[in-house]
Structures are given as C-alpha cells and as structure tokens.
Design an enzyme around this catalytic site. Structure first.
Site, PDB file in Angstrom:
ATOM      1  CG  ASN A 198      -2.097  -0.917   1.043  1.00 54.72           C
ATOM      2  OD1 ASN A 198      -2.755  -0.888   0.011  1.00 54.72           O
ATOM      3  ND2 ASN A 198      -2.342  -1.775   2.029  1.00 54.72           N
ATOM      4  CG  ASN A 199       5.436   2.718   0.885  1.00 50.73           C
ATOM      5  OD1 ASN A 199       5.554   3.606   0.053  1.00 50.73           O
ATOM      6  ND2 ASN A 199       6.194   2.629   1.969  1.00 50.73           N
ATOM      7  CG  ASP A 210       8.720  -6.587   6.080  1.00 47.58           C
ATOM      8  OD1 ASP A 210       7.687  -5.880   6.082  1.00 47.58           O
ATOM      9  OD2 ASP A 210       9.413  -6.750   7.106  1.00 47.58           O
ATOM     10  N   GLY A 224      10.205   7.376   4.535  1.00 49.93           N
ATOM     11  CA  GLY A 224      10.708   6.661   5.710  1.00 49.93           C
ATOM     12  C   GLY A 224      11.974   7.281   6.272  1.00 49.93           C
ATOM     13  CG  ASP A 263      14.733   7.170   1.640  1.00 49.28           C
ATOM     14  OD1 ASP A 263      15.358   6.141   1.984  1.00 49.28           O
ATOM     15  OD2 ASP A 263      13.942   7.186   0.683  1.00 49.28           O
ATOM     16  NE  ARG A 307      11.208  -1.257  -1.401  1.00 50.96           N
ATOM     17  CZ  ARG A 307      11.607  -0.303  -0.580  1.00 50.96           C
ATOM     18  NH1 ARG A 307      12.166   0.806  -1.028  1.00 50.96           N
ATOM     19  NH2 ARG A 307      11.456  -0.427   0.726  1.00 50.96           N
TER      20      ARG A 307
END
Ligand code: IMP
Length: 190
Positions: free
Chosen positions: A8-9, A68, A149, A151, A177
């Site tokens: 959902n991000n 995750d 987040g 960063d 990621r």
C-alpha cells in the site's frame, strides 16, 4: 506475465515500477480490490515478506510478490530492524521514527547501518525470496526531501548525499530494494 506487488506504500510502488520491464504487468492491491491491511505478524523481515505474498495468493489467487524492509543499526544491535515501521509507536510516523533513532544514537560514535529488503515471490505454487542490502551510515540531522521513511537520515556508503537528496534512479541503482528487485527480475527472466 501478470504479477501483484503487495504494497500500500506508493513510494515503494513507484520505485519498483521504474525497474520492472514492460513484459511484466504489475498489478497493485487497488487493481485487485484488496483494501484490507495485510497481516505482518512475523518476528523476521523474511517472515513478514513471505506472509504478505502468501496472503494475496491465498485470498485473491494471484501470483504475487511482497517486500519487507528494515533498517538495522550496528550500535543498537540491529534495531529497529523488523520493527522499523513502528519504532516510535503505532502511528508509524516517519519523522517520529527518525527523531527516536537520532536520539538513541546521540553520543554514540558508531553510526553504521544497513537497509535490508526481502522480497518474497509466490508463483506457480512455489515461494522464493530475494534479499537486497545497502550499507551506509546514519547522519546526525535530517537532510533532503525526496524518498520516504528513514531516507533523510541514511547516507549510503561512498556517497555524500542521503537517500532523500539523491534522485530516485540513483537510489534504485545502489539501494536495498533495487538490488532485491533486480534478483527478482533475473529469476523471472521475462
Ligand atoms: P515496511 O517494509 O513497509 O514494513 O517498512 C518498514 C519501515 O522502514 C517503514 O518505517 C518504512 O517507512 C521504512 N522503509 C522501508 N523502505 C525504506 C526505504 O527505502 N527508505 C527509507 N525507509 C524505508
């Protein structure tokens, strides 16, 4: 090939969309009508990624991958790690999380940290995981307005800019990621 990315991000979605080749049609949770919170109750990053991918396969029938991520800080014995999202409480507030981390590290010399992403892919009845790690340091103050987040307080090794100051394509090239997604793409070999 159709594949759901179970997040959902929107920031994660944007990062991953930039990397996925056009042969793979990426579906979001909105695309498949999934509006509920997907359970994340494992005590490991890998466990949460697997749980999220499996949930979508089980409830919606789509082949799926989930990510995750945790920020592991050496001087804090790997914390916040799997608890990164709720480090400063249930509100999952990025600024509060960063403030807490900066205050925990106040006066500590070792600011080494790493982001770790595990992507779990459930496809054709099989579950595979791909791990990406990015090593760096936690800064003393927040810098930059990009990303999300943690960063603004993460300085990747070899760079003088935080992830929040780097363009997204640069973060993707060296980031946790991006590395995990590259392994996923190599495996899918579309
Ligand atoms: P989750 O993978 O969505 O559970 O993320 C855990 C926590 O790490 C959340 O607070 C996110 O905002 C943060 N996070 C995840 N990926 C990144 C990233 O690429 N950069 C900075 N923070 C991140």
């Amino acid at each position: 090939m159709k594949l759901v990315f179970a997040t959902n991000n929107l920031n994660k979605l944007k990062e991953v969309q930039m990397l996925i080749p056009s042969q793979i049609q990426l579906l979001s949770l909105a695309d498949i009508g999934c509006t509920e919170d997907i359970p994340e109750t494992s005590s490991t990053i890998e466990g949460n990624a697997k749980q999220k991918a499996h949930y979508i396969k089980q409830h919606y029938g789509y082949d799926c991958f989930a990510d995750d991520t945790g920020l592991e800080v050496a001087a804090l014995n790997g914390a916040p790690g799997v608890y990164s999202a709720r480090y400063a409480g249930e509100s999952r507030d990025a600024n509060a999380n960063m403030d807490k981390l900066l205050s925990e590290l106040d006066g500590k010399e070792n600011h080494n940290a790493q982001f770790k992403t595990v992507i779990a892919l459930e496809i054709n009845g099989k579950l595979k995981t791909f791990t990406g790690i990015c090593k760096g340091k936690i800064t003393h103050t927040k810098k930059g307005t990009g990303g999300f987040g943690y960063d603004p307080i993460f300085l990747p090794n070899g760079y003088s800019k935080t992830f929040a100051e780097l363009p997204l394509n640069e973060k993707n090239k060296i980031g946790h990621r991006g590395k995990a997604v590259q392994l996923l793409i190599n495996f899918l070999n579309p």
